[in-house]
Scaffold this motif. Sequence first.
Motif, PDB file in Angstrom:
ATOM      1  N   HIS A 183      29.904  22.519 -54.675  1.00 38.15           N
ATOM      2  CA  HIS A 183      29.528  21.119 -54.785  1.00 38.15           C
ATOM      3  C   HIS A 183      29.538  20.682 -56.235  1.00 38.15           C
ATOM      4  CE1 HIS A 183      27.746  22.061 -50.783  1.00 38.15           C
ATOM      5  NE2 HIS A 183      28.450  20.988 -50.520  1.00 38.15           N
ATOM      6  N   ASN A 224      23.511  26.059 -47.662  1.00 34.49           N
ATOM      7  CA  ASN A 224      24.805  25.628 -48.226  1.00 34.49           C
ATOM      8  C   ASN A 224      24.689  25.174 -49.683  1.00 34.49           C
ATOM      9  OD1 ASN A 224      23.799  23.033 -48.144  1.00 34.49           O
ATOM     10  ND2 ASN A 224      24.944  22.422 -46.326  1.00 34.49           N
ATOM     11  N   HIS A 235      22.565  23.019 -50.895  1.00 32.42           N
ATOM     12  CA  HIS A 235      21.734  21.820 -51.039  1.00 32.42           C
ATOM     13  C   HIS A 235      20.787  21.577 -49.888  1.00 32.42           C
ATOM     14  CE1 HIS A 235      24.653  19.451 -48.628  1.00 32.42           C
ATOM     15  NE2 HIS A 235      25.532  20.217 -49.217  1.00 32.42           N
ATOM     16  N   GLN A 284      20.970  24.403 -43.190  1.00 29.19           N
ATOM     17  CA  GLN A 284      21.734  23.732 -42.128  1.00 29.19           C
ATOM     18  C   GLN A 284      21.833  24.622 -40.898  1.00 29.19           C
ATOM     19  OE1 GLN A 284      25.058  21.320 -43.349  1.00 29.19           O
ATOM     20  NE2 GLN A 284      26.329  22.220 -41.746  1.00 29.19           N
ATOM     21  N   GLN A 331      25.557  19.433 -36.368  1.00 28.69           N
ATOM     22  CA  GLN A 331      24.653  20.302 -37.149  1.00 28.69           C
ATOM     23  C   GLN A 331      23.354  19.548 -37.354  1.00 28.69           C
ATOM     24  OE1 GLN A 331      23.862  19.179 -40.567  1.00 28.69           O
ATOM     25  NE2 GLN A 331      25.708  18.202 -41.323  1.00 28.69           N
ATOM     26  N   HIS A 348      19.997  19.482 -40.376  1.00 29.52           N
ATOM     27  CA  HIS A 348      19.570  19.997 -41.675  1.00 29.52           C
ATOM     28  C   HIS A 348      18.333  19.224 -42.127  1.00 29.52           C
ATOM     29  CE1 HIS A 348      22.172  16.547 -42.614  1.00 29.52           C
ATOM     30  NE2 HIS A 348      21.223  16.313 -43.503  1.00 29.52           N
ATOM     31  N   HIS A 376      15.722  17.651 -45.455  1.00 27.53           N
ATOM     32  CA  HIS A 376      15.481  17.177 -46.825  1.00 27.53           C
ATOM     33  C   HIS A 376      13.988  17.313 -47.074  1.00 27.53           C
ATOM     34  CE1 HIS A 376      19.524  15.287 -47.081  1.00 27.53           C
ATOM     35  NE2 HIS A 376      19.362  15.191 -45.775  1.00 27.53           N
ATOM     36  N   HIS A 416      17.633  15.780 -40.177  1.00 32.36           N
ATOM     37  CA  HIS A 416      18.779  14.969 -39.757  1.00 32.36           C
ATOM     38  C   HIS A 416      19.592  15.713 -38.705  1.00 32.36           C
ATOM     39  CE1 HIS A 416      18.646  12.646 -43.798  1.00 32.36           C
ATOM     40  NE2 HIS A 416      17.819  12.147 -42.899  1.00 32.36           N
ATOM     41  N   VAL A 431      22.804  15.599 -36.783  1.00 33.70           N
ATOM     42  CA  VAL A 431      24.077  14.917 -37.039  1.00 33.70           C
ATOM     43  C   VAL A 431      25.000  15.035 -35.831  1.00 33.70           C
ATOM     44  CG1 VAL A 431      26.077  14.806 -38.573  1.00 33.70           C
ATOM     45  CG2 VAL A 431      23.838  15.495 -39.487  1.00 33.70           C
ATOM     46  N   ILE A 446      34.220  16.701 -37.040  1.00 30.17           N
ATOM     47  CA  ILE A 446      33.437  15.865 -37.960  1.00 30.17           C
ATOM     48  C   ILE A 446      34.253  15.456 -39.179  1.00 30.17           C
ATOM     49  CG2 ILE A 446      32.302  17.852 -39.092  1.00 30.17           C
ATOM     50  CD1 ILE A 446      29.750  16.026 -39.245  1.00 30.17           C
ATOM     51  N   VAL A 473      23.349   9.661 -36.809  1.00 29.76           N
ATOM     52  CA  VAL A 473      22.389  10.662 -37.283  1.00 29.76           C
ATOM     53  C   VAL A 473      20.990  10.259 -36.815  1.00 29.76           C
ATOM     54  CG1 VAL A 473      21.415  11.909 -39.247  1.00 29.76           C
ATOM     55  CG2 VAL A 473      23.817  11.202 -39.306  1.00 29.76           C
ATOM     56  N   LEU A 528      26.247   8.434 -45.354  1.00 27.56           N
ATOM     57  CA  LEU A 528      25.818   9.793 -45.664  1.00 27.56           C
ATOM     58  C   LEU A 528      24.869   9.690 -46.857  1.00 27.56           C
ATOM     59  CD1 LEU A 528      29.231  11.751 -45.682  1.00 27.56           C
ATOM     60  CD2 LEU A 528      27.663  11.419 -43.755  1.00 27.56           C
ATOM     61  N   THR A 529      23.801  10.471 -46.858  1.00 31.94           N
ATOM     62  CA  THR A 529      22.877  10.431 -48.001  1.00 31.94           C
ATOM     63  C   THR A 529      23.285  11.419 -49.091  1.00 31.94           C
ATOM     64  OG1 THR A 529      21.323  12.064 -47.106  1.00 31.94           O
ATOM     65  CG2 THR A 529      20.967   9.757 -46.480  1.00 31.94           C
ATOM     66  N   THR A 530      24.435  12.058 -48.927  1.00 28.77           N
ATOM     67  CA  THR A 530      24.997  12.932 -49.962  1.00 28.77           C
ATOM     68  C   THR A 530      26.425  12.491 -50.239  1.00 28.77           C
ATOM     69  OG1 THR A 530      25.838  14.538 -48.350  1.00 28.77           O
ATOM     70  CG2 THR A 530      23.620  14.924 -49.214  1.00 28.77           C
ATOM     71  N   TRP A 565      22.347   4.967 -38.179  1.00 28.59           N
ATOM     72  CA  TRP A 565      21.081   5.677 -38.355  1.00 28.59           C
ATOM     73  C   TRP A 565      20.140   5.344 -37.219  1.00 28.59           C
ATOM     74  CZ3 TRP A 565      19.706   9.704 -41.095  1.00 28.59           C
ATOM     75  CH2 TRP A 565      20.545  10.087 -42.147  1.00 28.59           C
TER      76      TRP A 565
END
Length: 267
Positions: free
Chosen positions: A3, A64, A66, A69, A94, A96, A98, A121, A123, A132, A144, A202-204, A213
Motif C-alpha cells: 500500500h 493486510n 491496514h 479482514q 469480505q 473488516h 476500523h 464493514h 462488504v 469485486i 457496505v 470506499l473509505t480507503t 452505505w
Amino acid sequence: GIHSWNYEDEDTKGVFRWGDQYPECDGLNQSPIDIETARVQVNRDLTVEIGGLDETHETWIRNNGHTAQLGLLDSPKPNLTGTAVNGKLYEFAQLHFHWGEKSDRGSEHSVDSVFYPAEMHMVFYRKQYGDIETAVKYKDGLAVVGVFLQNSKTNNPNYDPLIYAVRQAPDYKAKSFLPSEITLRQLLPRNTQKFYRYSGSLTTPPCDEIVTWILLADPVEIGEQQLEVFRHERTNYVSMRSGSNRIDHNYRYQAPINRRIVESSFN
Ligand code: B30
Ligand code: ZN
C-alpha cells in the motif's frame, strides 16, 4: 509495502494527502460522514434483506497491513438485496474493522457527532459484475453494511472465535483460521432493520464513489480486551508519531455531506 498510503497525520502518503495520489479521495461524495439525525429523511419503504446469515462457514482472517479482514472459504456466500439497493443482488466479499487508539474514537461514521470505539464493514459487491475488482468500476458496484461496535463491560462471546484468530496472526500479511465455524449473524446486532442509507465511497484509497452505505442504527457490544487485540495488529512501517508498528488506529477523517441526503428506515 503493497500500500502506498497510510493513516499517519503528517506524511506525504498520510490520510490528509491521499488525494495527491488518488484524486477521487478529494471528491464530493466521500465517506465516512457524520449522520446528522435532524436532517435525515425517513423512508419507511427502505428494506435490507441479508440471506445466508445463519449458515456456518469456515472462515479465515488476514492482516493486510491496514485492517483485519475476514473471508469465507465455502460457498454459497451470504447475499444482500432489498429496496435499499433498488432490488439488485449483491454477494458477500469480505468484512473488516476500523478502530482507534483509545475507545473514545475509532468508528469512521458517527451519529450526531457521537463516535464509537470501532466499526465493522460487511462488504458486498453487485453479483452481476462477477468479482469485486470489476464491481468497483461501476457506480452501483458495492453495498457496505456498517456496524458500530460499542464498549461493554464484558467480552462478547459471539466475537471470541474471530478475536482468537486475530490474536493468532498479528503480523503484517499473516493469515489464520477461526477455531470454530461462525455465522455472520453472530457478528451483527439483533435488529438489522433499523438503518441509515446514503451514497458514498470506499473509505480507503482509491476512494471510489461506488458505495451504497447501509449503517445499522443499533450497535454490537464488544469488550475492551477484545478491542485491544485489534490495536495489537502490526503493519509494515513504523509510525512517526507513536514510534511503533502497531495498527493503533485506522479510521479516515470525515468528509462533508455536500448535496447528499441520508435516509433512514425508521423514525
Ligand atoms: S470500505 O468498506 O469502504 N472501508 C475496499 C472495500 C471496502 C472498503 C474499502 C476498500 C476494497 O475492496 N479495496 C480494494 C481491495 N483492497 C483490499 C485489500 O485486501 O488490501 C486492496 C487495497 O486496499 O488497495 Cu487494502
Ligand atoms: Zn472499511
